[in-house]
Motif scaffolding. Sequence first.
Motif, PDB file in Angstrom:
ATOM      1  N   ALA A  61       0.829  -1.211   0.000  1.00 35.40           N
ATOM      2  CA  ALA A  61       0.000   0.000   0.000  1.00 35.40           C
ATOM      3  C   ALA A  61       0.860   1.257   0.000  1.00 35.40           C
ATOM      4  CB  ALA A  61      -0.925  -0.008   1.221  1.00 35.40           C
ATOM      5  N   ILE A  62       1.926   1.256   0.789  1.00 36.15           N
ATOM      6  CA  ILE A  62       2.826   2.406   0.845  1.00 36.15           C
ATOM      7  C   ILE A  62       3.465   2.658  -0.512  1.00 36.15           C
ATOM      8  CG2 ILE A  62       5.034   3.199   1.817  1.00 36.15           C
ATOM      9  CD1 ILE A  62       4.188   1.829   4.441  1.00 36.15           C
ATOM     10  N   MET A  63       3.839   1.580  -1.209  1.00 40.38           N
ATOM     11  CA  MET A  63       4.500   1.730  -2.514  1.00 40.38           C
ATOM     12  C   MET A  63       3.527   1.941  -3.663  1.00 40.38           C
ATOM     13  SD  MET A  63       7.663  -0.995  -2.519  1.00 40.38           S
ATOM     14  CE  MET A  63       6.617  -2.453  -2.344  1.00 40.38           C
ATOM     15  N   SER A  64       2.214   1.780  -3.412  1.00 35.33           N
ATOM     16  CA  SER A  64       1.250   1.762  -4.516  1.00 35.33           C
ATOM     17  C   SER A  64       1.248   3.043  -5.341  1.00 35.33           C
ATOM     18  CB  SER A  64      -0.161   1.489  -3.972  1.00 35.33           C
ATOM     19  OG  SER A  64      -0.575   2.525  -3.096  1.00 35.33           O
ATOM     20  N   TYR A  65       1.523   4.184  -4.712  1.00 37.72           N
ATOM     21  CA  TYR A  65       1.550   5.438  -5.460  1.00 37.72           C
ATOM     22  C   TYR A  65       2.744   5.505  -6.415  1.00 37.72           C
ATOM     23  CZ  TYR A  65      -2.154   7.442  -2.578  1.00 37.72           C
ATOM     24  OH  TYR A  65      -3.364   7.704  -1.974  1.00 37.72           O
ATOM     25  N   HIS A  66       3.717   4.616  -6.225  1.00 31.42           N
ATOM     26  CA  HIS A  66       4.932   4.654  -7.039  1.00 31.42           C
ATOM     27  C   HIS A  66       5.102   3.411  -7.912  1.00 31.42           C
ATOM     28  CE1 HIS A  66       5.670   7.814  -4.182  1.00 31.42           C
ATOM     29  NE2 HIS A  66       5.703   6.949  -3.191  1.00 31.42           N
ATOM     30  N   THR A  67       4.325   2.356  -7.639  1.00 33.06           N
ATOM     31  CA  THR A  67       4.495   1.110  -8.392  1.00 33.06           C
ATOM     32  C   THR A  67       3.278   0.733  -9.220  1.00 33.06           C
ATOM     33  OG1 THR A  67       3.727  -0.191  -6.490  1.00 33.06           O
ATOM     34  CG2 THR A  67       6.102   0.190  -6.670  1.00 33.06           C
ATOM     35  N   VAL A  68       2.106   1.295  -8.907  1.00 34.39           N
ATOM     36  CA  VAL A  68       0.889   0.945  -9.637  1.00 34.39           C
ATOM     37  C   VAL A  68       0.698   1.912 -10.799  1.00 34.39           C
ATOM     38  CG1 VAL A  68      -1.620   0.742  -9.501  1.00 34.39           C
ATOM     39  CG2 VAL A  68      -0.198  -0.012  -7.576  1.00 34.39           C
ATOM     40  N   PRO A  69       0.667   1.403 -12.051  1.00 31.20           N
ATOM     41  CA  PRO A  69       0.430   2.302 -13.181  1.00 31.20           C
ATOM     42  C   PRO A  69      -1.018   2.790 -13.188  1.00 31.20           C
ATOM     43  CG  PRO A  69       0.475   0.017 -13.915  1.00 31.20           C
ATOM     44  CD  PRO A  69       0.863   0.010 -12.465  1.00 31.20           C
ATOM     45  N   GLY A  70      -1.222   3.972 -13.698  1.00 31.55           N
ATOM     46  CA  GLY A  70      -2.576   4.508 -13.770  1.00 31.55           C
ATOM     47  C   GLY A  70      -2.688   5.873 -13.132  1.00 31.55           C
ATOM     48  N   GLU A  71      -3.915   6.365 -13.053  1.00 29.31           N
ATOM     49  CA  GLU A  71      -4.152   7.684 -12.496  1.00 29.31           C
ATOM     50  C   GLU A  71      -4.064   7.666 -10.970  1.00 29.31           C
ATOM     51  OE1 GLU A  71      -7.895   9.006 -13.946  1.00 29.31           O
ATOM     52  OE2 GLU A  71      -7.207   9.230 -16.021  1.00 29.31           O
ATOM     53  N   TRP A  72      -3.955   8.872 -10.419  1.00 26.70           N
ATOM     54  CA  TRP A  72      -3.813   9.014  -8.973  1.00 26.70           C
ATOM     55  C   TRP A  72      -4.997   8.422  -8.232  1.00 26.70           C
ATOM     56  CZ3 TRP A  72      -6.615  12.086  -5.402  1.00 26.70           C
ATOM     57  CH2 TRP A  72      -6.029  12.156  -4.132  1.00 26.70           C
ATOM     58  N   GLN A  73      -6.225   8.586  -8.794  1.00 29.16           N
ATOM     59  CA  GLN A  73      -7.415   8.059  -8.126  1.00 29.16           C
ATOM     60  C   GLN A  73      -7.353   6.533  -8.009  1.00 29.16           C
ATOM     61  OE1 GLN A  73      -7.379  10.287 -10.507  1.00 29.16           O
ATOM     62  NE2 GLN A  73      -8.658  12.049  -9.924  1.00 29.16           N
ATOM     63  N   THR A  74      -6.838   5.870  -9.056  1.00 31.50           N
ATOM     64  CA  THR A  74      -6.689   4.413  -9.019  1.00 31.50           C
ATOM     65  C   THR A  74      -5.679   4.001  -7.965  1.00 31.50           C
ATOM     66  OG1 THR A  74      -7.197   4.279 -11.377  1.00 31.50           O
ATOM     67  CG2 THR A  74      -6.110   2.380 -10.391  1.00 31.50           C
ATOM     68  N   GLN A  75      -4.557   4.701  -7.917  1.00 33.00           N
ATOM     69  CA  GLN A  75      -3.534   4.412  -6.919  1.00 33.00           C
ATOM     70  C   GLN A  75      -4.071   4.612  -5.507  1.00 33.00           C
ATOM     71  OE1 GLN A  75      -0.669   7.238  -8.332  1.00 33.00           O
ATOM     72  NE2 GLN A  75       0.422   5.725  -9.596  1.00 33.00           N
ATOM     73  N   ARG A  76      -4.841   5.671  -5.314  1.00 29.39           N
ATOM     74  CA  ARG A  76      -5.413   5.953  -3.999  1.00 29.39           C
ATOM     75  C   ARG A  76      -6.377   4.848  -3.576  1.00 29.39           C
ATOM     76  NH1 ARG A  76      -9.076  11.258  -3.268  1.00 29.39           N
ATOM     77  NH2 ARG A  76     -10.373  10.019  -4.670  1.00 29.39           N
TER      78      ARG A  76
END
Length: 211
Positions: A61-76
């Motif tokens: 979860a901590i890394m999701s903003y940096h490892t998950v491709p896509g828009e910010w809303q998806t990462q959130r």
Amino acid sequence: MRSYTTAVLAHLFGILAIILLLVWLLHYREGIEYDSDNPLRVFNVHPLLMFLGFIFFAGQAIMSYHTVPGEWQTQRLIHVTLHLIAIVLGIVGICAVFRFHDMVNLEDVYSLHSWIGIATFCLFGVQWLLGLAFMFRGSRAERAGVAPWHIAGGRALLYMAICAALTGLMERFTMLKPHQTESRLINFLGLSILLFGVFVDITVGLAHFGS
């Protein structure tokens, strides 16, 4: 690029820790079953779910903003969902160890491990609720002001969870006095957990410096 490399290393050490934990619990320590009449099988639910929830999924979860491709809303959404999964797993894991204590007539919350663990669980829940509150009710300026504290708190809680895991391993090691092969497995498990947390933290740090 450097944050991508450290994220890969974090995943490798996280997967290694899961494998070592399963080998330890299934091969050396009776297996895993919450509803078992064997108290050791009930207890083994605790380390598995606490590691998966408060270390592995929390780290993802901590890394999701940096490892998950896509828009910010998806990462959130992924960030919030993974933390929710962690809380659910944590509740079941804590219930398992209380059930084990009842089965063998042990006192609850008596060790440093349990103190750190309970504090981590409570603060984790507070962190998640506050994050939700500011995500849905806070203004953009309020979210921007809270974000550094939220990030720092998440990183601190990950290390608290790792401290709980390592003290738990040491406590169990002392109780069981395992033979040499098992003791080495426990040592490598502890190192894998620690290195997973280290590389999660480095990934976030590098990402915030634009690496």
